[in-house]
Design an enzyme around this catalytic site. Structure first.
Site, PDB file in Angstrom:
ATOM      1  N   ASP A  18       0.836  -1.293  -0.054  1.00 22.49           N
ATOM      2  CA  ASP A  18      -0.174   0.011   0.060  1.00 22.49           C
ATOM      3  C   ASP A  18       0.997   1.379   0.076  1.00 22.49           C
ATOM      4  O   ASP A  18       1.815   1.487   0.950  1.00 22.49           O
ATOM      5  CB  ASP A  18      -0.915  -0.032   1.132  1.00 22.49           C
ATOM      6  CG  ASP A  18      -2.127   0.760   0.971  1.00 22.49           C
ATOM      7  OD1 ASP A  18      -2.097   1.831   0.427  1.00 22.49           O
ATOM      8  OD2 ASP A  18      -3.222   0.455   1.458  1.00 22.49           O
ATOM      9  N   THR A  34      -6.633   3.293  -2.266  1.00 25.39           N
ATOM     10  CA  THR A  34      -6.535   1.826  -1.883  1.00 25.39           C
ATOM     11  C   THR A  34      -7.774   1.033  -2.404  1.00 25.39           C
ATOM     12  O   THR A  34      -7.312  -0.218  -2.934  1.00 25.39           O
ATOM     13  CB  THR A  34      -6.590   1.678  -0.395  1.00 25.39           C
ATOM     14  OG1 THR A  34      -5.670   2.501   0.260  1.00 25.39           O
ATOM     15  CG2 THR A  34      -6.388   0.362   0.081  1.00 25.39           C
ATOM     16  N   ASN A  48     -12.438   5.228  -2.119  1.00 27.74           N
ATOM     17  CA  ASN A  48     -12.704   4.266  -0.836  1.00 27.74           C
ATOM     18  C   ASN A  48     -14.002   4.381  -0.463  1.00 27.74           C
ATOM     19  O   ASN A  48     -14.686   3.702   0.235  1.00 27.74           O
ATOM     20  CB  ASN A  48     -11.544   4.710   0.230  1.00 27.74           C
ATOM     21  CG  ASN A  48     -10.182   4.254  -0.352  1.00 27.74           C
ATOM     22  OD1 ASN A  48      -9.938   3.328  -0.793  1.00 27.74           O
ATOM     23  ND2 ASN A  48      -9.249   5.145   0.305  1.00 27.74           N
ATOM     24  N   LYS A  78      -6.356  -4.096   6.411  1.00 26.99           N
ATOM     25  CA  LYS A  78      -7.322  -3.170   5.995  1.00 26.99           C
ATOM     26  C   LYS A  78      -8.457  -4.091   5.615  1.00 26.99           C
ATOM     27  O   LYS A  78      -8.235  -5.098   4.659  1.00 26.99           O
ATOM     28  CB  LYS A  78      -7.057  -2.275   4.998  1.00 26.99           C
ATOM     29  CG  LYS A  78      -6.300  -0.961   5.322  1.00 26.99           C
ATOM     30  CD  LYS A  78      -6.071  -0.028   4.110  1.00 26.99           C
ATOM     31  CE  LYS A  78      -5.059   1.016   4.548  1.00 26.99           C
ATOM     32  NZ  LYS A  78      -4.784   1.786   3.155  1.00 26.99           N
ATOM     33  N   ASP A  79      -9.760  -3.804   5.766  1.00 30.75           N
ATOM     34  CA  ASP A  79     -10.776  -4.633   5.241  1.00 30.75           C
ATOM     35  C   ASP A  79     -10.920  -4.459   3.850  1.00 30.75           C
ATOM     36  O   ASP A  79     -10.951  -5.593   3.000  1.00 30.75           O
ATOM     37  CB  ASP A  79     -12.217  -4.252   6.113  1.00 30.75           C
ATOM     38  CG  ASP A  79     -12.313  -2.737   6.044  1.00 30.75           C
ATOM     39  OD1 ASP A  79     -11.998  -1.976   5.169  1.00 30.75           O
ATOM     40  OD2 ASP A  79     -13.123  -2.116   7.124  1.00 30.75           O
ATOM     41  N   ARG A  80     -10.805  -3.320   3.262  1.00 30.23           N
ATOM     42  CA  ARG A  80     -11.297  -3.059   1.627  1.00 30.23           C
ATOM     43  C   ARG A  80     -10.072  -3.864   0.899  1.00 30.23           C
ATOM     44  O   ARG A  80      -9.985  -4.306  -0.222  1.00 30.23           O
ATOM     45  CB  ARG A  80     -11.071  -1.922   1.345  1.00 30.23           C
ATOM     46  CG  ARG A  80      -9.923  -1.020   1.735  1.00 30.23           C
ATOM     47  CD  ARG A  80     -10.515   0.603   1.667  1.00 30.23           C
ATOM     48  NE  ARG A  80      -9.363   1.673   1.889  1.00 30.23           N
ATOM     49  CZ  ARG A  80      -9.306   2.154   3.055  1.00 30.23           C
ATOM     50  NH1 ARG A  80     -10.184   1.762   4.089  1.00 30.23           N
ATOM     51  NH2 ARG A  80      -8.288   3.034   3.445  1.00 30.23           N
ATOM     52  N   ASP A  91      -1.358  -0.294  -4.606  1.00 30.93           N
ATOM     53  CA  ASP A  91      -2.543   0.129  -5.038  1.00 30.93           C
ATOM     54  C   ASP A  91      -2.501   1.467  -5.533  1.00 30.93           C
ATOM     55  O   ASP A  91      -3.481   2.177  -5.811  1.00 30.93           O
ATOM     56  CB  ASP A  91      -3.388  -0.085  -3.658  1.00 30.93           C
ATOM     57  CG  ASP A  91      -2.980   0.602  -2.637  1.00 30.93           C
ATOM     58  OD1 ASP A  91      -1.848   1.114  -2.630  1.00 30.93           O
ATOM     59  OD2 ASP A  91      -3.622   0.522  -1.756  1.00 30.93           O
ATOM     60  N   HIS A  92      -1.613   2.236  -5.277  1.00 30.29           N
ATOM     61  CA  HIS A  92      -1.181   3.553  -5.713  1.00 30.29           C
ATOM     62  C   HIS A  92       0.127   4.122  -5.174  1.00 30.29           C
ATOM     63  O   HIS A  92       0.880   3.175  -4.213  1.00 30.29           O
ATOM     64  CB  HIS A  92      -2.198   4.673  -5.170  1.00 30.29           C
ATOM     65  CG  HIS A  92      -2.372   4.595  -3.591  1.00 30.29           C
ATOM     66  ND1 HIS A  92      -1.678   5.022  -2.783  1.00 30.29           N
ATOM     67  CD2 HIS A  92      -3.255   3.868  -2.866  1.00 30.29           C
ATOM     68  CE1 HIS A  92      -1.753   5.003  -1.470  1.00 30.29           C
ATOM     69  NE2 HIS A  92      -2.939   4.074  -1.573  1.00 30.29           N
ATOM     70  N   HIS A 108      -2.563  10.834  -2.040  1.00 30.04           N
ATOM     71  CA  HIS A 108      -2.327  10.430  -3.085  1.00 30.04           C
ATOM     72  C   HIS A 108      -3.827  10.782  -3.965  1.00 30.04           C
ATOM     73  O   HIS A 108      -4.637  11.219  -2.981  1.00 30.04           O
ATOM     74  CB  HIS A 108      -1.960   8.923  -3.178  1.00 30.04           C
ATOM     75  CG  HIS A 108      -3.097   8.188  -2.316  1.00 30.04           C
ATOM     76  ND1 HIS A 108      -4.361   7.527  -2.281  1.00 30.04           N
ATOM     77  CD2 HIS A 108      -2.555   7.917  -0.916  1.00 30.04           C
ATOM     78  CE1 HIS A 108      -4.617   7.089  -1.421  1.00 30.04           C
ATOM     79  NE2 HIS A 108      -3.806   7.048  -0.405  1.00 30.04           N
TER      80      HIS A 108
END
Length: 550
Positions: free
Chosen positions: A36, A77, A98, A159-161, A357-358, A491
């Site tokens: 991440d 994310t 998000n 993280k959940d996502r 993810d970024h 970001h």
């Protein structure tokens, strides 16, 4: 006699070679690693402090895309994880942020929240999640479908996502850390009860040991040559901490916050330290062992997302010693994981792909100090000015439903009620936005629906535009401007510092090498699909990367 033996020997060697190839024609285990907020330059900038078994092993003996990018704007994310695993961008998969404004529900929604499901593993709301907003299939879905559900898919993150979205719709399990209890949890979308190995991990309470520990630098501070001095004005600090300097005494900070009754979700603090990544690595090893991943000829997939790099990046920025230290320790975690995979799954039997993810911007305040054009954007003030302007143009109404970082959702009900042309009001808002000195350009939803942009930031924004979920007007801040605090970073722009991320493949039959050809993260899923000879995810329009194989 020798002439008779030679043909049989040749046939025997050919059969052995064919047998070896057959055994390795598909990897037994795919390990997808997302880091991440990892900028591409961290591979090289911190290399002098990396060991031999982590990032160096992956880059020296894997295939590296030196010019890997996100092919859409608004990098974050949630969109980043699902874009990698679906092989497509927000225009098609629907996860535009998000969180984003849901016009059908008339309020902002979190990308994976789902009240139809409950938490498994804790008495909290942290597990009310599912991938139901994802509008396409994923690589993980296709692996399950191709094997008639015999493949195992497990996803793990803080993280959940970052766990739910890579897992897709039909995974065997997705697990993440609950901020309120410190437990590893899941959702009833996946299961009614945690597997025994996860319950055992929760009973061990390693998280409590880390909460009582001290974050010390891995090396003497003078060794961090790629970073600014400790306690510089561009880094944030923990709540309850006097200054952003080593050592970071987590127990002391935690006790201070509890006395001040500002505990909140107290275990979230561990995510902003390298310990969080180590916890994810340890859970990944437990999953491999307990679930028997990579133990037969049916390909399994383990999705891992290291989130601490993002929390640390947001808090400290890319020039802080804490950020460099986090990557040094992640490097060691990766070395341990690779060694474990060699032992448990076997060299040549697993394939790793690694990306992010970024990426992340330099701290604008730091750029200002260097006399580079940079600055900050105030969404609240701009929203007030926009609302006043629209009141003057069309009469009083609550015109703006949501606005952040120059992305504007308009009140479509009020627009219909006053019989205003949607394209007209979008255009007026766009024209008004570009009067703000921090804004470079603004595109309207109607423009993004009508025109076909094929280059630069306009193409990236169009790739991110989803007719159902995206804003009415998409403003673009100037380079090195952001809607954020003056310490730490963020970001979400179409600039290279946000889009340029690592893309690499390692293990299985991958030949060492590199390319400087521009590749995109939406090409990862079709590449793995091609390796496995399975269908690509349903919304995928990208081609595989030409990774050389042995």
């Amino acid at each position: 006699m020798r002439n008779l033996i030679k043909p049989f020997l040749a046939i025997g060697l050919a059969l052995m070679a064919t047998s070896t190839f057959a055994q390795n024609s598909k990897p037994k285990l795919i390990v997808g690693i997302m880091v991440d907020q990892m900028r591409y330059d961290y591979l090289e900038r911190f290399r002098y402090n990396y060991g031999d078994g982590g990032f160096k092993e992956l880059t020296d003996n894997g295939f590296v895309c030196r010019n890997g990018h996100y092919d859409y704007a608004a990098t974050a994310t949630g969109p980043g994880h699902i874009s990698v695993y679906s092989g497509t961008y927000p225009a098609h998969h629907g996860i535009v942020g998000n969180s984003f404004f849901d016009r059908s529900q008339d309020h902002t929604v979190y990308c994976v929240s789902d009240d139809n499901y409950n938490t498994v593993g804790a008495d909290s709301k942290g597990g009310k999640m599912s991938p139901h907003r994802v509008q396409v299939s994923t690589l993980t879905d296709e692996i399950k479908l191709a094997s008639n559900m015999r493949s195992k898919v497990i996803s793990i993150s803080l993280k959940d996502r970052s766990s739910v979205l890579p897992a897709g719709h039909i995974a065997d399990g997705a697990f993440w850390l609950d901020d309120a209890t410190g437990n590893w949890i899941s959702s009833t979308f996946y299961m009614d009860k945690l597997p025994e190995w996860v319950e055992k991990a929760n009973k061990e309470r390693k998280v409590d040991e880390y909460m009582k520990s001290v974050w010390e630098p891995a090396l003497p501070l003078e060794k961090y040559e790629a970073s600014l001095k400790d306690n510089n004005p561009y880094e944030g600090k923990f709540k309850g901490e006097e200054a952003p300097v080593f050592p970071h005494d987590l127990d002391k900070i935690d006790k201070s916050n509890r006395v001040a009754k500002s505990v909140g979700k107290r275990y979230s603090m561990i995510k902003s330290t390298p310990f969080g990544n180590t916890m994810v690595k340890d859970m990944a090893k437990k999953a491999i062992e307990a679930e028997g991943l990579g133990k037969d000829d049916i390909t399994d997939l383990l999705a891992i997302s290291f989130s601490s790099t993002d929390y640390v990046g947001h808090q400290y920025g890319p020039t802080a010693i804490e950020t460099e230290d986090t990557y040094i320790k992640l490097d060691r975690d990766l070395a341990d994981l690779i060694s474990y995979l060699d032992k448990e799954v076997g060299e040549g039997n697993y394939l790793i792909f690694l990306s992010a993810d970024h990426a992340g911007a330099n701290v604008p305040a730091y750029m200002e100090s260097l006399k580079v054009p940079a600055g900050y954007f105030d969404s609240k003030a701009v929203t007030e000015r926009l609302d006043q302007y629209l009141d003057q143009e069309y009469g009083e109404a609550d015109w703006i439903k949501s606005h952040h970082s120059a992305k504007v959702y308009l009140n479509r009900e009020a627009i219909k009620e006053k019989k205003i042309d949607l394209a007209e009001i979008q255009e007026k808002v766009a024209d008004k936005l570009v009067e703000e000195p921090e804004i470079k350009d603004a595109l309207t939803g109607k423009q993004l629906e009508k025109y076909d942009y094929s280059r630069d930031y306009k193409m990236l924004i169009q790739n991110a535009y989803n007719r159902q979920n995206s804003p009415d007007v998409y403003g673009i801040l100037h380079s090195n401007y952001m809607d954020y605090s003056r310490t730490g970073t963020s970001h979400g722009t179409p600039y290279a510092y946000d889009t340029h991320v690592p893309i690499l493949f390692y293990g299985w039959r991958v030949k060492a090498g590199e390319t400087v050809k521009r590749q995109t993260i939406t090409e990862i899923a079709p590449t793995v699909s091609a390796f496995l000879h399975i269908n690509m995810p349903s919304g995928c329009y990208s081609n595989p990367i030409e990774v050389p194989l042995k």
